[in-house]
Motif scaffolding. Structure first.
Motif, PDB file in Angstrom:
ATOM      1  N   CYS B  34       0.834  -1.198   0.000  1.00  0.00           N
ATOM      2  CA  CYS B  34       0.000   0.000   0.000  1.00  0.00           C
ATOM      3  C   CYS B  34       0.870   1.251   0.000  1.00  0.00           C
ATOM      4  O   CYS B  34       1.790   1.385   0.808  1.00  0.00           O
ATOM      5  N   CYS B  37      -0.192   3.555   3.452  1.00  0.00           N
ATOM      6  CA  CYS B  37       0.222   3.191   4.815  1.00  0.00           C
ATOM      7  C   CYS B  37       1.465   2.328   4.826  1.00  0.00           C
ATOM      8  O   CYS B  37       1.957   1.944   5.881  1.00  0.00           O
ATOM      9  N   HIS B  50      -5.316  -2.790   5.426  1.00  0.00           N
ATOM     10  CA  HIS B  50      -4.846  -2.078   6.624  1.00  0.00           C
ATOM     11  C   HIS B  50      -5.504  -0.697   6.738  1.00  0.00           C
ATOM     12  O   HIS B  50      -5.770  -0.231   7.830  1.00  0.00           O
ATOM     13  N   CYS B  51      -5.757  -0.030   5.577  1.00  0.00           N
ATOM     14  CA  CYS B  51      -6.258   1.359   5.638  1.00  0.00           C
ATOM     15  C   CYS B  51      -7.354   1.658   4.622  1.00  0.00           C
ATOM     16  O   CYS B  51      -7.838   2.792   4.562  1.00  0.00           O
TER      17      CYS B  51
HETATM   18 ZN   LIG Z   1      -2.873   0.854   3.461  1.00  0.00          ZN
END
Ligand SMILES: [Zn+2]
Lengths: 389, 131
Positions: B34, B37, B50-51
């Motif tokens: 990513c 992040c 994750h984000c």
């Molecule tokens: Zn991310």
């Protein structure tokens, strides 16, 4: 003491069939519904809430509602595999507390034996996002739980003999259940000498495959008062989803690490308060990890905890699955959460088989694990109390 | 070493994962990272778990890792080892262990990626012990 409860389990029914060659799935749903309603002293016309999962044929709850002639103001078809019904207990309690219904019916039925189906159905394959990264490798329910057991052994020194004690305890209980598929008492040696299915799990580490079903009737305090003291209090419930977490994989614990504390907190009770526990037992390793995650012992101590008959009613500190559980009694439609709740209710009513009835059983837990501890699961815990709890 | 191996079913491929399966045909194992992040993740998908950012890129993994856990499926026409392997990049993926003694596998054993042709002529990443 008298604990307050937002809802009560008033009726239970477990279908006696283990192979339903001459009945359809809708028919089985209707039979267990009738059984649970009769047990509660109610009729289908009292029902205003209906709960089922993906095993009920048709559109959500609508097709079965039509089949059974239910007139509903509330429905919930939450699907988490075999733990669905343990979630439904909590959802029914919430719906009743919110005034959305007052008599909730929960049904499960299936006939995988009659249909000759293995445990993993070919359902819902459309755009399931993880599929391409799993199916080609041959994951089946046994080797997924095998991988969890292998890692638990590696990290905590858990042994096959310790896992075997879980089956031994279940078999001690099943000998008294006339409907159980496996009624012979087995020893640790029997388990570890049974054929290896998926390392390190032997045949006797696995649950049975059976047809059948079960149902629950959950009612408001007002309805419970009119029914009487066979009603069991729902004191707390918790649920959680656990998955592979973007590739940070840890197979040594289950969703019970979250669902357990939520349920205990709502009930204002602790694991030490439990007189009896129904623990989902698709495999021996399922029980071992769950017992740790619910806090009956420390993480990694499950092997020691379950050894030497500690789960046998009358012998051990934590009597579990006194109907023989999925390991020996039945696992209707490959979904064992329903029968976990049913046996806990029997214990709290004092209606378990006399040989396995826990004396003065006042507080009990039922826990469901749906999906797979090798990948993703829905976990749910309910804390129940007898009418005078 | 088991001479015979099971037949590998064709993987389900979507618009999100086409690139992964094109690369496996060229002997490459791709992962996703990513840009928002900096997180790496498995299985590959368009949005970062994750984000939830959609700003993600493919990169080639080293193909080296260690067995996190495994199970030998004895009750199959051709017994096989399923496993989770933790890659050097820190993510763990489901796979098979091949070119191995099924009775000699161990957690933490070092393995490297290799590929097998599936039904439908796709290429599936699997792992073998590092000799
Ligand atoms: Zn991310």
């Amino acid at each position: 003491m008298s604990r307050s409860s937002k809802a009560y389990i008033a009726g239970i029914y477990e279908h006696p069939t283990r192979k339903a060659l001459d009945k359809t799935i809708p028919q089985l749903h209707a039979e267990v519904a009738l059984g649970a309603l009769q047990d509660a002293g109610l009729t289908k016309d009292d029902v205003d809430g209906y709960f089922c999962d993906g095993d009920a044929p048709g559109l959500g709850g609508a097709s079965m509602a039509e089949y059974m002639g239910l007139d509903l103001t509330y429905t919930d078809t939450t699907e988490t595999g075999g733990s669905s019904y343990v979630l439904h207990v909590g959802h029914a309690m919430q719906a009743i507390a919110a005034g959305k219904c007052s008599v909730a019916l929960v049904t499960l039925a299936g006939r995988p034996r009659a249909e000759g189906l293995a445990t993993l159905g070919a359902r819902n394959r459309g755009e399931v996002p993880e599929l391409g990264f799993e199916l080609p490798y041959g994951p089946v329910i046994t080797n997924m739980y095998g991988m969890a057991a292998m890692r638990h052994m590696h990290e905590y020194g858990t042994t096959s003999e310790q896992l075997a004690w879980i089956k031994v305890a279940a078999s001690h209980h099943a000998q008294h259940n006339e409907h159980a598929m496996l009624r012979d008492v087995v020893t640790v040696e029997d388990v570890v000498n049974s054929p290896m299915i998926a390392d390190p799990l032997h045949r006797l580490d696995c649950c049975v495959i059976s047809d059948g079903g079960g149902a629950l009737v959950i009612v408001s305090p007002e309805v419970a008062k009119s029914i009487g003291d066979r009603c069991v209090k729902i004191l707390g419930q918790g649920e959680a989803i656990k998955h592979l977490n973007a590739g940070k994989v840890d197979l040594t614990y289950t969703g019970a690490v979250k669902s357990g504390p939520i349920a205990f907190e709502e009930a204002n009770l602790t694991p030490a308060d439990m007189d009896y526990a129904s623990i989902y037992d698709s495999f021996t390793i399922t029980v071992l990890e769950t017992i740790e995650d619910l806090g009956f012992c420390a993480k990694g101590e499950g092997g020691k905890f379950v050894s030497d008959g500690n789960l046998i009613s009358g012998t051990g500190k934590l009597p579990f699955n006194t109907d023989g559980g999925g390991l020996c009694n039945n696992h209707p439609s490959n979904r064992g959460g329903m029968t976990k709740v049913i046996e806990a209710v029997r214990q709290l009513r004092g209606e378990a088989h006399p040989k396995v009835q826990v004396p003065d059983c006042t507080l009990a837990l039922a826990h469901g694990t749906g999906g797979s501890i090798g990948t993703r699961m829905g976990s749910a815990t309910v804390i129940l109390g007898s009418n005078d709890a | 070493m088991s001479a015979q191996e099971r037949t590998y079913p064709e993987p389900a491929i979507s618009m999100e994962t086409e690139r992964y399966w094109e690369a496996t045909k060229q002997g490459k194992l791709l992962l996703k990272k990513c840009n928002s992040c900096d997180g790496t993740y498995f299985y590959p998908r368009a949005t970062c778990p994750h984000c939830l950012s959609g700003d993600t890129d493919w990169f080639e993994a080293s193909g080296k890792g260690k067995i996190y856990t495994y199970s030998v499926m004895r009750r199959a026409q051709v017994p096989y080892a399923i496993a989770y392997v933790t890659l050097e990049e820190g993510v763990t993926m489901m796979t098979n262990i091949v070119e191995c003694d099924l009775d000699g596998l161990a957690i933490d054993q070092e393995v490297e990626v290799t590929f097998r042709t599936t039904e439908g002529d796709q290429a599936l990443p699997v792992f073998r012990p590092v000799s």
